[in-house]
Write a protein that holds these residues in place. Structure first.
Motif, PDB file in Angstrom:
ATOM      1  N   GLN A 175     -11.857  21.728  31.503  1.00 39.91           N
ATOM      2  CA  GLN A 175     -11.096  21.460  30.217  1.00 39.91           C
ATOM      3  C   GLN A 175     -10.969  20.004  30.116  1.00 39.91           C
ATOM      4  N   SER A 176     -11.297  19.383  29.099  1.00 34.86           N
ATOM      5  CA  SER A 176     -11.091  17.877  28.857  1.00 34.86           C
ATOM      6  C   SER A 176     -10.915  17.387  27.577  1.00 34.86           C
ATOM      7  N   TYR A 177     -10.352  16.438  27.682  1.00 33.66           N
ATOM      8  CA  TYR A 177      -9.787  15.549  26.400  1.00 33.66           C
ATOM      9  C   TYR A 177      -9.903  14.040  26.823  1.00 33.66           C
ATOM     10  N   LYS A 178     -10.644  13.145  25.986  1.00 35.50           N
ATOM     11  CA  LYS A 178     -10.787  11.766  26.463  1.00 35.50           C
ATOM     12  C   LYS A 178     -11.085  11.708  27.852  1.00 35.50           C
ATOM     13  N   ASN A 179     -10.382  10.904  28.606  1.00 36.35           N
ATOM     14  CA  ASN A 179     -10.781  10.655  29.981  1.00 36.35           C
ATOM     15  C   ASN A 179      -9.880  11.437  30.857  1.00 36.35           C
ATOM     16  N   LEU A 180      -9.353  12.747  30.356  1.00 33.55           N
ATOM     17  CA  LEU A 180      -8.623  13.368  31.329  1.00 33.55           C
ATOM     18  C   LEU A 180      -9.339  14.909  31.392  1.00 33.55           C
ATOM     19  N   ALA A 181      -9.501  15.292  32.559  1.00 28.84           N
ATOM     20  CA  ALA A 181     -10.172  16.627  32.714  1.00 28.84           C
ATOM     21  C   ALA A 181      -9.108  17.408  33.749  1.00 28.84           C
ATOM     22  N   LEU A 182      -9.438  18.713  33.606  1.00 34.03           N
ATOM     23  CA  LEU A 182      -8.803  19.676  34.752  1.00 34.03           C
ATOM     24  C   LEU A 182      -9.864  20.776  34.896  1.00 34.03           C
ATOM     25  N   PHE A 183      -9.687  21.267  35.925  1.00 29.81           N
ATOM     26  CA  PHE A 183     -10.486  22.330  36.657  1.00 29.81           C
ATOM     27  C   PHE A 183      -9.581  23.278  36.976  1.00 29.81           C
ATOM     28  N   PRO A 184      -9.467  24.594  36.405  1.00 29.25           N
ATOM     29  CA  PRO A 184      -8.196  25.394  36.687  1.00 29.25           C
ATOM     30  C   PRO A 184      -8.787  26.200  37.849  1.00 29.25           C
ATOM     31  N   LEU A 185      -7.845  26.399  38.975  1.00 30.34           N
ATOM     32  CA  LEU A 185      -7.730  27.084  40.189  1.00 30.34           C
ATOM     33  C   LEU A 185      -7.274  28.504  39.800  1.00 30.34           C
ATOM     34  N   TYR A 229      -2.560  14.338  24.234  1.00 24.23           N
ATOM     35  CA  TYR A 229      -3.348  14.779  25.331  1.00 24.23           C
ATOM     36  C   TYR A 229      -3.166  16.333  25.569  1.00 24.23           C
ATOM     37  N   THR A 230      -1.810  16.553  26.029  1.00 22.87           N
ATOM     38  CA  THR A 230      -1.124  17.957  26.347  1.00 22.87           C
ATOM     39  C   THR A 230      -1.857  19.088  25.469  1.00 22.87           C
ATOM     40  N   LYS A 231      -1.693  18.918  24.135  1.00 23.09           N
ATOM     41  CA  LYS A 231      -2.117  19.959  23.227  1.00 23.09           C
ATOM     42  C   LYS A 231      -3.375  20.361  23.450  1.00 23.09           C
ATOM     43  N   GLN A 232      -4.349  19.710  24.059  1.00 22.17           N
ATOM     44  CA  GLN A 232      -5.806  20.007  24.229  1.00 22.17           C
ATOM     45  C   GLN A 232      -6.154  21.089  25.272  1.00 22.17           C
ATOM     46  N   PHE A 233      -5.181  21.310  26.382  1.00 20.00           N
ATOM     47  CA  PHE A 233      -5.254  22.170  27.393  1.00 20.00           C
ATOM     48  C   PHE A 233      -4.276  23.216  27.384  1.00 20.00           C
ATOM     49  N   SER A 234      -5.006  24.475  28.244  1.00 22.51           N
ATOM     50  CA  SER A 234      -4.393  25.736  27.920  1.00 22.51           C
ATOM     51  C   SER A 234      -4.443  26.546  29.338  1.00 22.51           C
ATOM     52  N   LEU A 235      -3.599  27.254  29.617  1.00 17.42           N
ATOM     53  CA  LEU A 235      -3.512  27.920  30.744  1.00 17.42           C
ATOM     54  C   LEU A 235      -4.703  29.141  30.492  1.00 17.42           C
ATOM     55  N   ILE A 236      -5.281  29.722  31.787  1.00 17.61           N
ATOM     56  CA  ILE A 236      -6.147  30.892  31.708  1.00 17.61           C
ATOM     57  C   ILE A 236      -5.558  31.899  32.558  1.00 17.61           C
ATOM     58  N   ALA A 284       2.541  28.533  35.487  1.00 15.84           N
ATOM     59  CA  ALA A 284       2.416  28.684  33.784  1.00 15.84           C
ATOM     60  C   ALA A 284       3.809  28.149  33.610  1.00 15.84           C
ATOM     61  N   LYS A 285       4.966  28.038  34.352  1.00 17.99           N
ATOM     62  CA  LYS A 285       6.036  27.462  34.012  1.00 17.99           C
ATOM     63  C   LYS A 285       6.014  25.975  34.182  1.00 17.99           C
ATOM     64  N   VAL A 286       5.503  25.425  35.029  1.00 18.11           N
ATOM     65  CA  VAL A 286       5.523  23.971  35.293  1.00 18.11           C
ATOM     66  C   VAL A 286       3.992  23.371  34.784  1.00 18.11           C
ATOM     67  N   PHE A 287       3.241  23.889  34.202  1.00 17.81           N
ATOM     68  CA  PHE A 287       2.061  23.690  33.726  1.00 17.81           C
ATOM     69  C   PHE A 287       2.279  22.331  32.806  1.00 17.81           C
ATOM     70  N   ASN A 288       3.028  22.418  31.740  1.00 16.71           N
ATOM     71  CA  ASN A 288       3.142  21.122  30.660  1.00 16.71           C
ATOM     72  C   ASN A 288       3.923  19.877  31.283  1.00 16.71           C
ATOM     73  N   LYS A 289       4.661  20.217  32.571  1.00 12.05           N
ATOM     74  CA  LYS A 289       5.290  18.875  32.983  1.00 12.05           C
ATOM     75  C   LYS A 289       4.197  18.411  34.167  1.00 12.05           C
ATOM     76  N   LEU A 290       3.493  19.213  34.753  1.00 13.60           N
ATOM     77  CA  LEU A 290       2.604  18.765  35.401  1.00 13.60           C
ATOM     78  C   LEU A 290       1.536  17.963  34.662  1.00 13.60           C
ATOM     79  N   LEU A 291       0.946  18.707  33.718  1.00 16.82           N
ATOM     80  CA  LEU A 291      -0.022  17.988  32.868  1.00 16.82           C
ATOM     81  C   LEU A 291       0.202  16.678  32.318  1.00 16.82           C
ATOM     82  N   SER A 292       1.640  16.638  31.909  1.00 19.84           N
ATOM     83  CA  SER A 292       2.381  15.255  31.393  1.00 19.84           C
ATOM     84  C   SER A 292       2.109  14.280  32.469  1.00 19.84           C
ATOM     85  N   SER A 293       2.283  14.568  33.599  1.00 13.15           N
ATOM     86  CA  SER A 293       2.333  13.675  34.728  1.00 13.15           C
ATOM     87  C   SER A 293       0.927  12.938  35.002  1.00 13.15           C
ATOM     88  N   TYR A 294      -0.152  13.886  34.719  1.00 13.98           N
ATOM     89  CA  TYR A 294      -1.271  13.372  34.760  1.00 13.98           C
ATOM     90  C   TYR A 294      -1.748  12.602  33.364  1.00 13.98           C
TER      91      TYR A 294
END
Length: 331
Positions: free
Chosen positions: A18-28, A192-199, A226-236
């Motif tokens: 999942q990506s937006y601009k210069n931030l990407a994540l690969f779910p584990l 940024y954060t609204k472009q990413f979602s949990l799976i 799931a509970k800390v996803f947005n908090k973590l995502l914001s820190s990146y």
């Protein structure tokens, strides 16, 4: 302890980018699930079953007291910010607080210019220290644990990094508060954060900024992530905003994630008594640095960052520690 980390990482699968601009994540993704329940910091605060206060009336910059009034354990995560009392702090490592207990925890100040009470106790604003600052703090804490058994950071270096970040992002804060950076940048963070979602089945993620792996956070239960996803995502996201250059494009390659995960599996591990329940595991190699918290041989949280260029496992940080102590002693 090596096998606990290796088994956990080998059970995880890397999902679709999942990506937006210069931030990407690969779910584990994993079916891994610890066999006991606990509350998270924000849950415990909202339920009124935890109190976080200064260690005494005078206070101590690198320590806070946590009072768990609940019959449940409470998990407090590395980098979570506690706001109020004499100055805002972040937690130096992930800690499992025993039920019905009082525990002194190691913290770092993220508000250099205040040392006066704004409230009797601390609250949460659902924020974590930025990923880059967490990475540097983890290196500092790893050295401190190895050399002294204490979970201490380099307080002076953290103040300097916050000040430099505030300057780059044009944030003016009378008290040098990390919170001011987040508050000013919140519209961009939310963009940024609204472009990413949990799976389904997601226990963590590997994050990339500008095409390079920035860090990994993963947990022993998908419900925790799931509970800390947005908090973590914001820190990146706050670092992605800081380092964004609209004139540059970066390839986001899954092969870099695979390489990072393999390097993590090969890291050496030292075990130490945790501040709270369980065992604290410190991970280091030429390529990565991180930590994990285990309880009953089960992983609660694992956090790994790429080691910055020029940093080596046997490097002496004694000068950094001495500088930190001088800064703390002046408070």
């Amino acid at each position: 302890m090596q096998s606990i980390i290796t088994q956990y990482l080998e059970q995880t699968k890397v999902g679709r980018k999942q990506s937006y601009k210069n931030l990407a994540l690969f779910p584990l993704l994993s079916t891994y699930s610890v066999g006991f329940s606990y509350l998270l910091l924000d849950e415990a605060l909202s339920e009124g079953v935890i109190e976080v206060v200064e260690v005494d009336k005078e206070g101590s910059v690198p320590e806070l007291k946590v009072i768990n009034k609940s019959s449940k354990m409470i998990l407090i995560l590395d980098g979570e910010e506690l706001v109020g009392a004499k100055q805002n702090r972040v937690v130096n490592t992930t800690i499992m607080i025993k039920e019905n207990s009082s525990t002194v925890i190691p913290v770092s100040c993220v508000e250099h210019g205040r040392w006066s009470y704004s409230s009797a106790s601390f609250k949460s604003e659902n924020r974590m220290m930025s990923s880059n600052l967490r990475s540097r703090k983890v290196q500092q804490v790893n050295y401190s644990v190895r050399s002294s058994g204490e979970f201490r950071s380099d307080q002076g270096a953290i103040w300097d990094e916050i000040a430099q970040k505030a300057e780059r992002m044009h944030v003016d804060s009378p008290t040098g508060a990390m919170a001011s950076i987040y508050e000013k940048q919140m519209p961009s963070i939310q963009e940024y954060t609204k472009q990413f979602s949990l799976i389904d089945g997601q226990v963590g993620a590997v994050f990339m900024i500008n095409g390079e792996v920035t860090g990994m956070d993963a947990f022993g239960r998908h419900e925790t992530f799931a509970k800390v996803f947005n908090k973590l995502l914001s820190s990146y996201a706050i670092d992605a905003i800081d380092w964004y250059d609209p004139e540059k494009e970066h390839k986001v390659l899954k092969s870099k994630v695979t390489k990072f995960m393999n390097a993590s599996k090969g890291a050496s591990i030292e075990s130490h008594p945790s501040v709270g329940l369980g065992t604290d595991l410190r991970l280091e190699s030429e390529k990565v640095i991180g930590f994990a918290l285990s309880l009953e041989d089960q992983i609660l949280h694992i956090c790994i960052f790429p080691r910055e260029d020029g940093q080596r496992r046997n490097r002496s940080d004694s000068g950094m520690v001495r500088f930190s102590m001088r800064r703390r002693n002046r408070l």
